[in-house]
Motif scaffolding. Structure first.
Motif, mmCIF file in Angstrom:
data_model
loop_
_atom_site.group_PDB
_atom_site.id
_atom_site.type_symbol
_atom_site.label_atom_id
_atom_site.label_comp_id
_atom_site.label_asym_id
_atom_site.label_seq_id
_atom_site.Cartn_x
_atom_site.Cartn_y
_atom_site.Cartn_z
ATOM 1 N N TYR A 97 42.335 52.403 43.327
ATOM 2 C CA TYR A 97 41.127 53.235 43.288
ATOM 3 C C TYR A 97 39.840 52.440 43.093
ATOM 4 O O TYR A 97 38.784 53.030 42.867
ATOM 5 C CB TYR A 97 41.281 54.329 42.221
ATOM 6 C CG TYR A 97 42.380 55.281 42.611
ATOM 7 C CD1 TYR A 97 42.188 56.175 43.668
ATOM 8 C CD2 TYR A 97 43.632 55.243 42.009
ATOM 9 C CE1 TYR A 97 43.204 57.011 44.089
ATOM 10 C CE2 TYR A 97 44.655 56.086 42.416
ATOM 11 C CZ TYR A 97 44.436 56.962 43.464
ATOM 12 O OH TYR A 97 45.450 57.782 43.897
ATOM 13 N N CYS A 98 39.909 51.118 43.192
ATOM 14 C CA CYS A 98 38.664 50.333 43.153
ATOM 15 C C CYS A 98 37.977 50.465 44.499
ATOM 16 O O CYS A 98 38.496 50.025 45.522
ATOM 17 C CB CYS A 98 38.934 48.862 42.849
ATOM 18 S SG CYS A 98 37.416 47.892 42.949
ATOM 19 N N GLU A 99 36.788 51.032 44.493
ATOM 20 C CA GLU A 99 36.078 51.276 45.742
ATOM 21 C C GLU A 99 35.554 49.983 46.364
ATOM 22 O O GLU A 99 35.181 49.961 47.538
ATOM 23 C CB GLU A 99 34.924 52.244 45.504
ATOM 24 C CG GLU A 99 33.939 51.745 44.463
ATOM 25 C CD GLU A 99 32.942 52.812 44.047
ATOM 26 O OE1 GLU A 99 32.745 53.769 44.794
ATOM 27 O OE2 GLU A 99 32.352 52.659 42.968
ATOM 28 N N SER A 157 30.905 41.687 43.329
ATOM 29 C CA SER A 157 30.936 42.989 44.012
ATOM 30 C C SER A 157 31.203 44.162 43.076
ATOM 31 O O SER A 157 30.977 45.310 43.457
ATOM 32 C CB SER A 157 31.999 42.966 45.111
ATOM 33 O OG SER A 157 33.259 42.679 44.550
ATOM 34 N N CYS A 158 31.669 43.925 41.874
ATOM 35 C CA CYS A 158 32.013 45.045 40.970
ATOM 36 C C CYS A 158 30.758 45.842 40.615
ATOM 37 O O CYS A 158 29.801 45.305 40.072
ATOM 38 C CB CYS A 158 32.672 44.520 39.698
ATOM 39 S SG CYS A 158 32.966 45.825 38.481
ATOM 40 N N VAL A 159 30.795 47.130 40.913
ATOM 41 C CA VAL A 159 29.633 47.974 40.638
ATOM 42 C C VAL A 159 29.735 48.677 39.286
ATOM 43 O O VAL A 159 28.897 49.528 38.965
ATOM 44 C CB VAL A 159 29.428 49.024 41.763
ATOM 45 C CG1 VAL A 159 28.972 48.360 43.038
ATOM 46 C CG2 VAL A 159 30.689 49.846 41.988
ATOM 47 N N GLY A 160 30.768 48.355 38.534
ATOM 48 C CA GLY A 160 30.883 48.927 37.191
ATOM 49 C C GLY A 160 31.060 50.434 37.184
ATOM 50 O O GLY A 160 30.642 51.098 36.230
ATOM 51 N N CYS A 161 31.711 50.950 38.223
ATOM 52 C CA CYS A 161 31.907 52.410 38.274
ATOM 53 C C CYS A 161 32.857 52.865 37.179
ATOM 54 O O CYS A 161 32.829 54.017 36.759
ATOM 55 C CB CYS A 161 32.430 52.827 39.642
ATOM 56 S SG CYS A 161 34.078 52.180 40.016
ATOM 57 N N GLY A 162 33.749 51.970 36.741
ATOM 58 C CA GLY A 162 34.649 52.300 35.639
ATOM 59 C C GLY A 162 35.863 53.120 36.026
ATOM 60 O O GLY A 162 36.643 53.513 35.153
ATOM 61 N N ILE A 163 36.052 53.366 37.306
ATOM 62 C CA ILE A 163 37.189 54.200 37.697
ATOM 63 C C ILE A 163 38.513 53.466 37.449
ATOM 64 O O ILE A 163 39.516 54.078 37.090
ATOM 65 C CB ILE A 163 37.071 54.631 39.181
ATOM 66 C CG1 ILE A 163 35.831 55.507 39.370
ATOM 67 C CG2 ILE A 163 38.333 55.382 39.624
ATOM 68 C CD1 ILE A 163 35.880 56.849 38.671
ATOM 69 N N CYS A 164 38.511 52.133 37.624
ATOM 70 C CA CYS A 164 39.742 51.387 37.353
ATOM 71 C C CYS A 164 40.214 51.648 35.930
ATOM 72 O O CYS A 164 41.395 51.853 35.667
ATOM 73 C CB CYS A 164 39.518 49.886 37.591
ATOM 74 S SG CYS A 164 38.119 49.204 36.679
ATOM 75 N N SER A 165 39.260 51.676 35.011
ATOM 76 C CA SER A 165 39.590 51.927 33.618
ATOM 77 C C SER A 165 40.026 53.384 33.409
ATOM 78 O O SER A 165 40.979 53.663 32.678
ATOM 79 C CB SER A 165 38.359 51.606 32.760
ATOM 80 O OG SER A 165 38.573 51.984 31.444
HETATM 81 S S1 SF4 Z 1 34.458 49.042 37.724
HETATM 82 FE FE1 SF4 Z 1 36.587 48.740 38.367
HETATM 83 S S2 SF4 Z 1 36.895 50.201 40.063
HETATM 84 FE FE2 SF4 Z 1 34.674 49.988 39.769
HETATM 85 S S3 SF4 Z 1 34.063 48.365 41.197
HETATM 86 FE FE3 SF4 Z 1 34.462 47.358 39.224
HETATM 87 S S4 SF4 Z 1 36.620 46.677 39.336
HETATM 88 FE FE4 SF4 Z 1 36.293 48.208 40.970
#
Ligand code: SF4
Ligand code: SF4
Length: 376
Positions: free
Chosen positions: A318-320, A339-347
């Motif tokens: 689910y990492c976009e 590239s990580c946008v810090g969406c937090g969905i992985c967590s």
């Molecule tokens: S916060 Fe997690 S899901 Fe979101 S872009 Fe970064 S590594 Fe991927």
């Protein structure tokens, strides 16, 4: 409670089935009509849309900005409604995850307030239509020289604000919060991706070839817009004696192919086929700058407690942005990726609580968990 993704790999719409291709075609067609309707069939498409679609927003447009409804008002309204409606869905879907609630409310607020109501009200009061949530180089014309003269008066004030946001606020906020303060809390592109596009996030390409391609496209596009901006300024300061029409033509080429085709038509139209962050990952020059700052300067990282990882792979799926989060977890490595946008969905989708988004001082966390930190 982990958000429910049951069936996402089997439904036609979310697994590149017929419905996904149909939606992608419809979205792409919509973008083409909005962006280029005045060039198709001698403008007949634009006239038809004006009479049968855009015109329905006439009273709203007159109330908000005192002008007739056109394709851009229609687009802005549709975009905002999509962020709000699907944002409400996100709030329900991730109702047990405080970070997702705050982040989603933030993108909804910025889209409604700073990218819709405020710019339209500025027009109503005969001021420049200024979008406080978009900065150079994502909105490159804000620092083009002709914009300064074109806006004049109050416009100069707005453009000083634009320069401040690009060159002062951006590095400072990225130092403290990482790229997420913009890509996942403020930006309209990220806002749409993380609300309307949430059901398609697993479609992002996770291959290392995609990672290589990402680096081969996003930095040259940043370089291109830096060059375009510099050439425009040189040309302006020399009254056109150096580059003539060339710099302006280059800026128009960039606006058409990168600004309209890539970020709009492909970036959103291909959500159901390629995932939601195609533009953010492969094209956005703002994301390129934020990514470099995130890797070199920022405190932000995702810490991993790999001993608890059961290798389910939810995080990577689910990492976009196509990051192989599981590999970091298993290596007990912090995730510090441009590239990580810090969406937090992985967590949010991790069943074992392995992943944490952190912005505290780096050395404290490193010594506590004995985590290996590499930046790339
Ligand atoms: S916060 Fe997690 S899901 Fe979101 S872009 Fe970064 S590594 Fe991927
Ligand atoms: S970090 Fe969490 S979501 Fe990722 S593989 Fe391990 S247990 Fe699964």
């Amino acid at each position: 409670m982990i958000p429910d993704n049951n069936g996402v790999m089997f439904r036609s719409l979310t697994s590149r089935g017929v419905a996904a291709y149909g939606l992608a075609a419809a979205l792409t067609l919509l973008y083409v009509v909005i962006y280029f309707g005045d060039r198709i069939a001698g403008g007949a498409v634009q006239l038809w849309m004006q009479a049968n679609v855009y015109g329905h927003l006439e009273s709203l447009s007159q109330t908000l900005r005192g002008r007739p409804a056109d394709q851009w008002f229609f687009y802005g309204t549709l975009y905002t409604v999509a962020v709000l409606v699907f944002g409400a869905r996100m709030l329900h879907r991730y109702r047990t995850v405080p970070y997702q609630i705050v982040r989603t409310l933030s993108v909804m607020l910025f889209q409604l307030g700073f990218a819709y109501l405020l710019p339209n009200l500025l027009v109503l009061f005969k001021q420049p239509e200024f979008y406080f949530s978009y900065f150079w180089p994502l909105k490159p014309e804000y620092l083009y020289p002709y914009t300064w003269t074109h806006y004049g008066g109050t416009g100069v004030y707005f453009l000083i604000v634009a320069a401040f946001l690009s060159f002062v606020a951006t590095p400072v906020l990225t130092y403290y919060f990482g790229k997420r303060w913009y890509c996942s809390w403020v930006c309209g592109c990220g806002g749409l991706a993380n609300t309307a596009g949430d059901s398609f996030r697993h479609l992002s390409n996770k291959s290392s070839a995609a990672w290589r391609l990402e680096r081969m496209t996003i930095y040259p596009i940043l370089g291109l817009i830096v060059i375009v901006t510099a050439l425009l300024w040189i040309n302006s300061l020399t009254s056109g004696s150096v580059f003539g029409r060339f710099s302006q033509s280059l800026a128009e080429w960039y606006g058409f192919y990168i600004g309209a085709i890539f970020s709009g038509v492909i970036g959103v139209g291909f959500y159901p086929l390629l995932g939601t962050r195609i533009w953010c990952r492969f094209g956005c020059p703002m994301a390129a700058i934020l990514g470099m700052l995130q890797v070199k300067l920022s405190r932000f990282r995702i810490t991993t407690n790999g001993g608890h990882c059961i290798s389910c792979g939810n995080c990577s799926t689910y990492c976009e942005m196509g990051i192989d989060v599981r590999a970091y977890a298993q290596n007990r490595e912090d995730i510090i990726r441009a590239s990580c946008v810090g969406c937090g969905i992985c967590s949010a989708v991790c069943p074992r609580g392995v992943l944490r988004l952190e912005s505290g001082r780096l050395q404290i966390v490193e010594s506590k968990h004995e985590i290996v930190t590499t930046r790339r």
